[in-house]
Design a protein around this motif. Structure first.
Motif, PDB file in Angstrom:
ATOM      1  N   SER A   1      53.090  38.977  37.332  1.00 12.37           N
ATOM      2  CA  SER A   1      53.521  38.078  36.259  1.00 12.37           C
ATOM      3  C   SER A   1      52.355  37.268  35.700  1.00 12.37           C
ATOM      4  N   SER A   2      51.274  37.147  36.467  1.00 10.65           N
ATOM      5  CA  SER A   2      50.112  36.440  35.932  1.00 10.65           C
ATOM      6  C   SER A   2      49.260  37.337  35.034  1.00 10.65           C
ATOM      7  N   GLY A   3      49.670  38.569  34.922  1.00 10.78           N
ATOM      8  CA  GLY A   3      48.961  39.466  34.009  1.00 10.78           C
ATOM      9  C   GLY A   3      47.722  40.089  34.600  1.00 10.78           C
ATOM     10  N   LEU A   4      47.477  39.801  35.866  1.00 10.84           N
ATOM     11  CA  LEU A   4      46.282  40.349  36.506  1.00 10.84           C
ATOM     12  C   LEU A   4      46.416  41.862  36.662  1.00 10.84           C
ATOM     13  N   VAL A   5      47.661  42.269  37.009  1.00 13.83           N
ATOM     14  CA  VAL A   5      47.941  43.705  36.973  1.00 13.83           C
ATOM     15  C   VAL A   5      48.414  44.009  35.559  1.00 13.83           C
ATOM     16  N   TYR A   6      47.614  44.800  34.862  1.00  8.18           N
ATOM     17  CA  TYR A   6      47.891  45.066  33.460  1.00  8.18           C
ATOM     18  C   TYR A   6      48.987  46.108  33.315  1.00  8.18           C
ATOM     19  N   ASP A   7      48.914  47.143  34.147  1.00 12.11           N
ATOM     20  CA  ASP A   7      49.919  48.199  34.066  1.00 12.11           C
ATOM     21  C   ASP A   7      49.844  49.078  35.306  1.00 12.11           C
TER      22      ASP A   7
ATOM     23  N   VAL B   1      50.581  53.113  36.099  1.00 12.73           N
ATOM     24  CA  VAL B   1      50.915  54.403  35.495  1.00 12.73           C
ATOM     25  C   VAL B   1      50.930  55.472  36.589  1.00 12.73           C
ATOM     26  N   ALA B   2      52.062  56.157  36.713  1.00 13.99           N
ATOM     27  CA  ALA B   2      52.145  57.230  37.701  1.00 13.99           C
ATOM     28  C   ALA B   2      52.186  58.565  36.988  1.00 13.99           C
ATOM     29  N   THR B   3      51.291  59.470  37.356  1.00 17.87           N
ATOM     30  CA  THR B   3      51.408  60.856  36.896  1.00 17.87           C
ATOM     31  C   THR B   3      51.658  61.670  38.144  1.00 17.87           C
ATOM     32  N   GLY B   4      52.931  62.008  38.355  1.00 16.99           N
ATOM     33  CA  GLY B   4      53.313  62.645  39.611  1.00 16.99           C
ATOM     34  C   GLY B   4      53.057  61.665  40.740  1.00 16.99           C
ATOM     35  N   PRO B   5      52.454  62.135  41.827  1.00 14.05           N
ATOM     36  CA  PRO B   5      52.219  61.247  42.969  1.00 14.05           C
ATOM     37  C   PRO B   5      50.911  60.466  42.854  1.00 14.05           C
ATOM     38  N   VAL B   6      50.202  60.643  41.731  1.00 15.48           N
ATOM     39  CA  VAL B   6      48.948  59.913  41.546  1.00 15.48           C
ATOM     40  C   VAL B   6      49.231  58.637  40.751  1.00 15.48           C
ATOM     41  N   VAL B   7      48.899  57.503  41.343  1.00 15.35           N
ATOM     42  CA  VAL B   7      49.225  56.229  40.712  1.00 15.35           C
ATOM     43  C   VAL B   7      47.953  55.502  40.307  1.00 15.35           C
ATOM     44  N   ARG B   8      47.931  55.055  39.064  1.00 14.73           N
ATOM     45  CA  ARG B   8      46.817  54.236  38.613  1.00 14.73           C
ATOM     46  C   ARG B   8      47.282  52.801  38.477  1.00 14.73           C
ATOM     47  N   VAL B   9      46.600  51.905  39.144  1.00 16.87           N
ATOM     48  CA  VAL B   9      46.872  50.485  38.986  1.00 16.87           C
ATOM     49  C   VAL B   9      45.773  49.932  38.094  1.00 16.87           C
ATOM     50  N   LEU B  10      46.165  49.471  36.910  1.00 21.40           N
ATOM     51  CA  LEU B  10      45.185  49.005  35.941  1.00 21.40           C
ATOM     52  C   LEU B  10      45.120  47.483  35.971  1.00 21.40           C
ATOM     53  N   LEU B  11      43.947  46.962  36.245  1.00 21.77           N
ATOM     54  CA  LEU B  11      43.778  45.515  36.362  1.00 21.77           C
ATOM     55  C   LEU B  11      43.157  44.951  35.086  1.00 21.77           C
ATOM     56  N   ASP B  12      43.448  43.695  34.815  1.00 19.49           N
ATOM     57  CA  ASP B  12      42.789  43.019  33.697  1.00 19.49           C
ATOM     58  C   ASP B  12      41.619  42.208  34.246  1.00 19.49           C
ATOM     59  N   PRO B  13      40.416  42.696  34.049  1.00 20.64           N
ATOM     60  CA  PRO B  13      39.253  42.057  34.688  1.00 20.64           C
ATOM     61  C   PRO B  13      39.107  40.584  34.304  1.00 20.64           C
ATOM     62  N   ASP B  14      39.557  40.232  33.071  1.00 19.59           N
ATOM     63  CA  ASP B  14      39.392  38.848  32.626  1.00 19.59           C
ATOM     64  C   ASP B  14      40.217  37.868  33.451  1.00 19.59           C
ATOM     65  N   LYS B  15      41.234  38.385  34.129  1.00 11.21           N
ATOM     66  CA  LYS B  15      42.137  37.472  34.841  1.00 11.21           C
ATOM     67  C   LYS B  15      41.929  37.491  36.349  1.00 11.21           C
ATOM     68  N   ILE B  16      40.932  38.220  36.785  1.00 12.60           N
ATOM     69  CA  ILE B  16      40.683  38.291  38.229  1.00 12.60           C
ATOM     70  C   ILE B  16      39.783  37.138  38.648  1.00 12.60           C
ATOM     71  N   PRO B  17      40.232  36.290  39.604  1.00 16.65           N
ATOM     72  CA  PRO B  17      39.413  35.160  40.031  1.00 16.65           C
ATOM     73  C   PRO B  17      38.086  35.642  40.622  1.00 16.65           C
ATOM     74  N   ASP B  18      37.037  34.942  40.374  1.00 14.75           N
ATOM     75  CA  ASP B  18      35.688  35.227  40.890  1.00 14.75           C
ATOM     76  C   ASP B  18      35.189  36.611  40.492  1.00 14.75           C
ATOM     77  N   ASN B  19      35.857  37.241  39.533  1.00 12.75           N
ATOM     78  CA  ASN B  19      35.413  38.560  39.073  1.00 12.75           C
ATOM     79  C   ASN B  19      35.377  39.619  40.167  1.00 12.75           C
ATOM     80  N   ASP B  20      36.134  39.378  41.233  1.00  8.83           N
ATOM     81  CA  ASP B  20      36.026  40.272  42.383  1.00  8.83           C
ATOM     82  C   ASP B  20      37.025  41.424  42.258  1.00  8.83           C
ATOM     83  N   ALA B  21      36.840  42.255  41.251  1.00 13.41           N
ATOM     84  CA  ALA B  21      37.756  43.380  41.047  1.00 13.41           C
ATOM     85  C   ALA B  21      37.661  44.363  42.204  1.00 13.41           C
ATOM     86  N   GLU B  22      36.451  44.529  42.697  1.00 12.60           N
ATOM     87  CA  GLU B  22      36.249  45.517  43.760  1.00 12.60           C
ATOM     88  C   GLU B  22      37.019  45.119  45.024  1.00 12.60           C
TER      89      GLU B  22
END
Lengths: 345, 278
Positions: free
Chosen positions: A28-34, A36-57
């Motif tokens: 709900s904070s928008g950090l997870v942007y979306d 997307v599942a294609t079959g059993p492969v799931v992509r979790v898309l993050l919004d880098p601008d909203k990640i604290p300390d820029n620690d996306a990794e």
């Protein structure tokens, strides 16, 4: 019936993750942007601008095993959300800019691009063809153009053939010269083929992209205002893996993939008519099923048509009644309907 | 030799420990069957008792892992070097072993140089008679980096018999020559296929283009390898077709290419200057 999709399952799980003990959840904070599942492969898309300390990794390393453990999930890819890199300084040279791409080389992408450009021209559209395959420019051969591009009033004049304005590095350097271009040179040189060429008023610019995912693709995503890309593949396994890589790249760059074209689908024996799959089979449809994108055309391999390419006359003109030409004409029709209406001044 | 080459610093070149000879397999144009030829050449050399490695330098479209049926993941030695895969008697390393297709990786120029160097030098290659490098199509960052850094003994260039491919093959030959790497020979691939129903040879392209190209650029013509539709099934199963069906016309043609390549290599070894001028 209440069917829970993999996406819903993943989103529900991600909602249990909060920023700090009392903070909002990451969805709900928008950090997870979306998700997307294609079959059993799931992509979790993050919004880098909203990640604290820029620690996306760090966040990715935390989320991946958690999502992977969920039912229906086999593999997880955590990455930044798609982000357009279009530069506002670059001119948009046509109302519709269509990239023709393939992950793997030699799938007939350039031949298809040339024929598609001509087929669009036959629909009375003003068409430009940019040969962006800087390491293997094929448009001079395919359009039967051997001249050099001239400079008129400080702008490079594109060459014309079969109703299409064509620009290729092949017009700027001799064929026996190795084009040893470092990536840095691409960044500077490629935009000039858009901004310094006198394209005039174009409805469509077809861009023949090199295979793979390289500096050239990034440069075009930045400067060419791509409206969308067509993905070309042969039906075999080997090609599909590379194609998926290319599609992922354009998805990351927020360039929409308009659909899939399967090329060299089958070949018929000239004596007995026996048709065999030359490079595997069924791959185009499988890719369409997996990605949810439409399979826009499936084109057979007709050996005689490669002769027309070598002779510089695209087969939609040289042999308009063949199945391949009709398939391309139909494809051009589908694409033409996507071109925004000309605004009358 | 003109312009470009004279500005290069060959002092940068560094031998690869344990590797006797490096041969690049290149095409200029993609999709002409270069990777398939590379692994089958490796298989042919391995059948002759050579210890052979294959390095997949096609970062944009790595196929060697699939062609040799090697699995994902690469183990490292205690010194942190990558362990090449070994299958069908061939040692190999491909970026395909390291990355899932979904990675959708865009390789920027500087990254490529770094990745390429790691894939060559940070690898625990066994003592190899020959390392075949499956080059990416084109004449961009990867070939330039490799040719600047590696002492390449020679190259083999592959083309389909269509003008479109021959133009690019010519550029590839020019690139090797700019870097003073002898092109051992040119191979014509996919001239035609044999109909499994009636046995007729159907041509796929115009033909008669690759041999004249070799003559024009003063390099040897190594022959023509027909397309074998059954081979694409073997390919998808991860077995070089030369091993699965050594008597097929395609396999025999490749074995012949391997012999010619080895003869060129021996000549080059015996007298680098003469072989280059020949």
């Amino acid at each position: 019936m209440n069917v829970v999709t993999v996406e819903e399952t993943v989103l529900a799980a991600l909602k249990s993750v909060t920023l700090g003990p009392t903070g909002p959840d990451i969805v709900s904070s928008g950090l997870v942007y979306d998700v997307v599942a294609t079959g059993p492969v799931v992509r979790v898309l993050l919004d880098p601008d909203k990640i604290p300390d820029n620690d996306a990794e760090g966040l990715g390393e935390f989320l991946a095993p958690m999502v992977e453990a969920l039912p229906g999930v086999e593999r997880v890819i955590v990455k930044p959300r798609p982000k357009s890199i279009i530069s506002s300084d670059s001119p948009k040279v046509a109302r519709f800019v269509l990239g023709v791409h393939s992950g793997k080389g030699g799938v007939g992408k350039s031949t298809l691009s040339a024929n598609l450009a001509v087929a669009l021209g036959l629909r009375e559209l003003k068409v430009g063809m940019l040969d962006a395959d800087v390491y293997g420019p094929s448009m001079p051969t395919l359009f039967g153009l051997s001249g050099r591009a001239e400079e008129v009033n400080g702008r490079i004049e594109p060459l014309q053939a079969h109703g299409v304005k064509v620009m290729s590095l092949g017009f700027l350097l001799p064929p026996e010269k190795a084009l040893a271009w470092r990536g840095s040179l691409i960044d500077e040189g490629l935009p000039l083929l858009l901004s310094e060429v006198a394209w005039g008023d174009l409805d469509v610019l077809v861009v023949d992209l090199p295979p793979g995912a390289s500096d050239v693709h990034l440069a075009l995503a930045k400067h060419a205002h791509l409206s969308g890309v067509l993905t070309v593949t042969t039906p075999g396994n080997i090609a599909l893996i590379d194609v998926k890589r290319g599609m992922e790249m354009f998805a990351d760059l927020a360039v929409p993939c308009l659909g899939i074209v399967e090329n060299m689908a089958a070949i018929a024996c000239s004596t007995c008519g026996h048709s065999i799959p030359l490079f595997g089979q069924g791959g185009g449809q499988a890719l369409a099923d997996e990605t949810g994108l439409p399979l826009l055309a499936s084109i057979a391999f007709i050996p005689d048509l490669s002769l027309t390419g070598d002779a510089g006359v695209p087969y939609v003109i040289a042999a308009p009644d063949t199945a391949s030409s009709k398939a391309i004409a139909a494809l051009a029709g589908q694409l033409a309907s996507r071109i925004p209406e000309r605004v009358l001044a | 030799m003109s312009g470009c080459a004279s500005t290069l610093s060959f002092a940068l070149q560094q031998p690869v420990p344990g590797v006797a000879d490096i041969i690049c397999i290149a095409s200029g144009k993609g999709g002409v069957g270069k990777s398939t030829l590379t692994v089958n050449l490796a298989a042919a050399l391995s059948c002759q008792g050579k210890v052979v490695g294959v390095l997949d330098a096609d970062l944009y479209g790595p196929s060697v892992a699939l062609l040799l049926g090697t699995d994902d993941g690469v183990e490292t030695t205690p010194e942190g070097k990558a362990m090449p895969k070994q299958r069908h008697g061939i040692h190999s390393l491909s970026i395909g072993n390291l990355l899932a297709p979904e990675a959708g990786l865009v390789w920027k120029g500087p990254l490529i140089a770094q990745a390429m160097e790691q894939m060559v030098y940070d690898v625990a290659w066994p003592s190899l008679d020959i390392l075949l490098i499956d080059m990416p199509p084109g004449t961009g960052d990867i070939p330039i980096t490799l040719l600047e850094r590696l002492p390449v003994t020679g190259a083999v260039v592959v083309s389909t018999p269509q003008r479109l491919a021959a133009v690019d093959a010519e550029r590839a030959i020019a690139l090797f020559h700019e870097y003073d790497v002898p092109v051992f020979g040119v191979v014509e691939n996919m001239d035609g296929y044999v109909c499994p129903c009636c046995g007729k040879i159907n041509r796929l392209f115009a033909g008669g283009i690759v041999e004249p190209l070799a003559r024009k650029r003063h390099v040897a013509y190594f022959g023509s390898v027909p397309l074998d539709p059954a081979a694409s099934a073997a390919t998808d199963a991860g077995i070089p077709f030369l091993l699965r069906d050594p008597q097929s016309p395609s396999a025999k043609a490749i074995a012949e290419v391997a012999d010619k390549m080895m003869a060129s290599l021996r000549r080059e070894r015996a007298n680098p200057k003469i072989a280059e001028d020949a």
